[in-house]
Structure formats: structure tokens, C-alpha cells
Design a protein around this motif. Structure first.
Motif, PDB file in Angstrom:
ATOM      1  N   TYR A 113     -41.022 -58.228  73.653  1.00 19.07           N
ATOM      2  CA  TYR A 113     -41.155 -58.823  74.990  1.00 19.07           C
ATOM      3  C   TYR A 113     -39.779 -59.073  75.606  1.00 19.07           C
ATOM      4  O   TYR A 113     -39.568 -58.844  76.798  1.00 19.07           O
ATOM      5  N   PRO A 162     -45.184 -56.295  80.866  1.00 22.37           N
ATOM      6  CA  PRO A 162     -45.571 -57.005  79.639  1.00 22.37           C
ATOM      7  C   PRO A 162     -46.907 -56.549  79.055  1.00 22.37           C
ATOM      8  O   PRO A 162     -47.106 -56.614  77.843  1.00 22.37           O
ATOM      9  N   ARG A 215     -43.157 -62.176  82.521  1.00 22.82           N
ATOM     10  CA  ARG A 215     -42.742 -63.063  81.437  1.00 22.82           C
ATOM     11  C   ARG A 215     -41.269 -63.381  81.543  1.00 22.82           C
ATOM     12  O   ARG A 215     -40.773 -64.263  80.855  1.00 22.82           O
TER      13      ARG A 215
END
Length: 207
Positions: free
Chosen positions: A52, A21, A206
Motif C-alpha cells: 500500500y 488501492p 489511502r
């Protein structure tokens, strides 16, 4: 894929590290704002949040393997140099042929214009191919390249790929390399200098 998330591959000109990330907002998202890069890589414009999500898919999906390409000279110049300041592109493998798990589609992007034509893309592809052969059991590689992307076609032809198809619909050329024992030995010789090291702990998650 998760297989490569804890390793770093150190070559002479490039360092390959897992796509995390941290790489998304600093350089990758900025690169993909370029119309030229999107055209050459057949990519759609994405928002930062979509980037992302894409990074998570690269990390989680078993049929995708990606490394961020760093400039080895910059990376080794001094301790503490951030990866983001050394990023020049990425190299990817797609393992999407259900009928042939030994076939990988390979692609490379040197996004920084000042870093093109210096052999970084060539070494990145060689190191990724070696990883595919020794760690993923691949014996065949394909590269699908836009018809106008002559530098990329020259790169793969230099690495013994041969043209096998042309698609007028997608305006792309498919090149292929089958790893005979002779080709395998050649590849391993070309990458015998590459060192595999543990990747830094603590990369943020994430996904």
C-alpha cells in the motif's frame, strides 16, 4: 504521478488504468509473492501494508508513472466486470534522470502466465510510450532487463530498441530507443486506435 489518475487508455488487447488501492490486495500483492516475478522485476518481497505504501508512492511521486494492465477482451465482455478479475500486469515509466527530463526508463510485467505471448505486453509498452511522448514530452526510452529474460529483450528489440550496455554487476542489459521524427510517426501510427477515456470516479484514497 497524479497526471494520469483520472484517465483510462483503451487499446485492442489491453486497457491501461491508474494503479489504485483497490488493485493491491486482490491481485498485485499475490503476484509479488512469486519468486520468479520478483527475480524478473528485481523486486523485494513486501508485506501487504508495504505494498500500500508503494502504491501511494507511485500515485504521488512526480517521477513515476504507472498503469495497471487489464485484458481488454475480458474487460469489454460484460458491463460490471471487476477490474481485479481482468488484471494481467503493469507498465511503468521512471523519470529519474535529472540531467535529461526527456528520458524515461520503461518496464512492463505480464504477471498472469496464461496471458503471456499474446501481444498484451507489446501493446502495453506501445501505449505507454505514446503517452510518454505526447503527454510527458519524452524523446528517449531505456529498458533495463535481466540477462536471463529473453522474452522481454525480444519484445523491446521488436519495438526498435537497441542494446547500449551490459552490466555484469547487476546482470542486466540496457536497451535504448531515441524518438526520431520517423520513430515518432511510427509509434503514433501503431497507437492511433487507442482511446483516452475518463477513469471511473470514486477510486479510494489511502495516501
Amino acid at each position: 504521478m497524479r497526471l494520469n489518475q483520472n484517465i483510462l487508455l483503451l487499446g485492442k488487447k489491453v486497457v491501461l488504468v491508474p494503479y489504485t488501492p483497490e488493485h493491491v490486495p486482490s491481485r498485485y500483492h499475490e503476484w509479488m509473492k512469486s519468486e520468479e516475478l520478483r527475480r524478473l522485476t528485481a523486486s523485494e518481497p513486501l508485506t501487504l501494508e508495504q505494498e500500500y505504501v508503494m502504491q501511494c508512492s507511485w500515485q504521488e511521486d512526480a517521477d513515476k508513472c504507472t498503469f495497471i494492465v487489464l485484458d481488454a477482451e475480458k474487460w469489454q465482455a460484460q458491463l460490471g466486470t471487476s477490474e481485479e478479475s481482468c488484471m494481467v500486469g503493469d507498465v511503468n515509466l521512471f523519470l529519474t534522470d535529472l540531467g535529461d527530463p526527456t528520458l524515461g526508463e520503461i518496464e512492463v510485467m505480464i504477471a498472469e502466465p496464461s496471458c503471456r505471448g499474446q501481444g498484451l505486453g507489446t501493446e502495453a509498452v506501445l501505449v505507454m510510450m505514446s503517452y510518454g511522448v505526447t503527454k510527458l514530452g519524452l524523446t528517449k526510452f531505456e529498458a533495463k532487463i535481466g540477462q536471463g529474460n529473453e522474452p522481454s529483450m525480444q519484445l523491446f528489440r521488436k519495438l526498435h530498441f537497441e542494446q547500449v550496455a551490459v552490466s555484469s554487476v547487476f546482470q542486466e542489459v540496457t536497451l535504448r530507443l531515441t524518438m526520431s521524427e520517423r520513430e515518432r510517426q511510427w509509434l503514433l501510427e501503431q497507437t492511433s486506435h487507442v482511446e483516452e477515456k475518463p477513469y471511473r470516479a470514486g477510486a479510494s484514497e489511502r495516501c
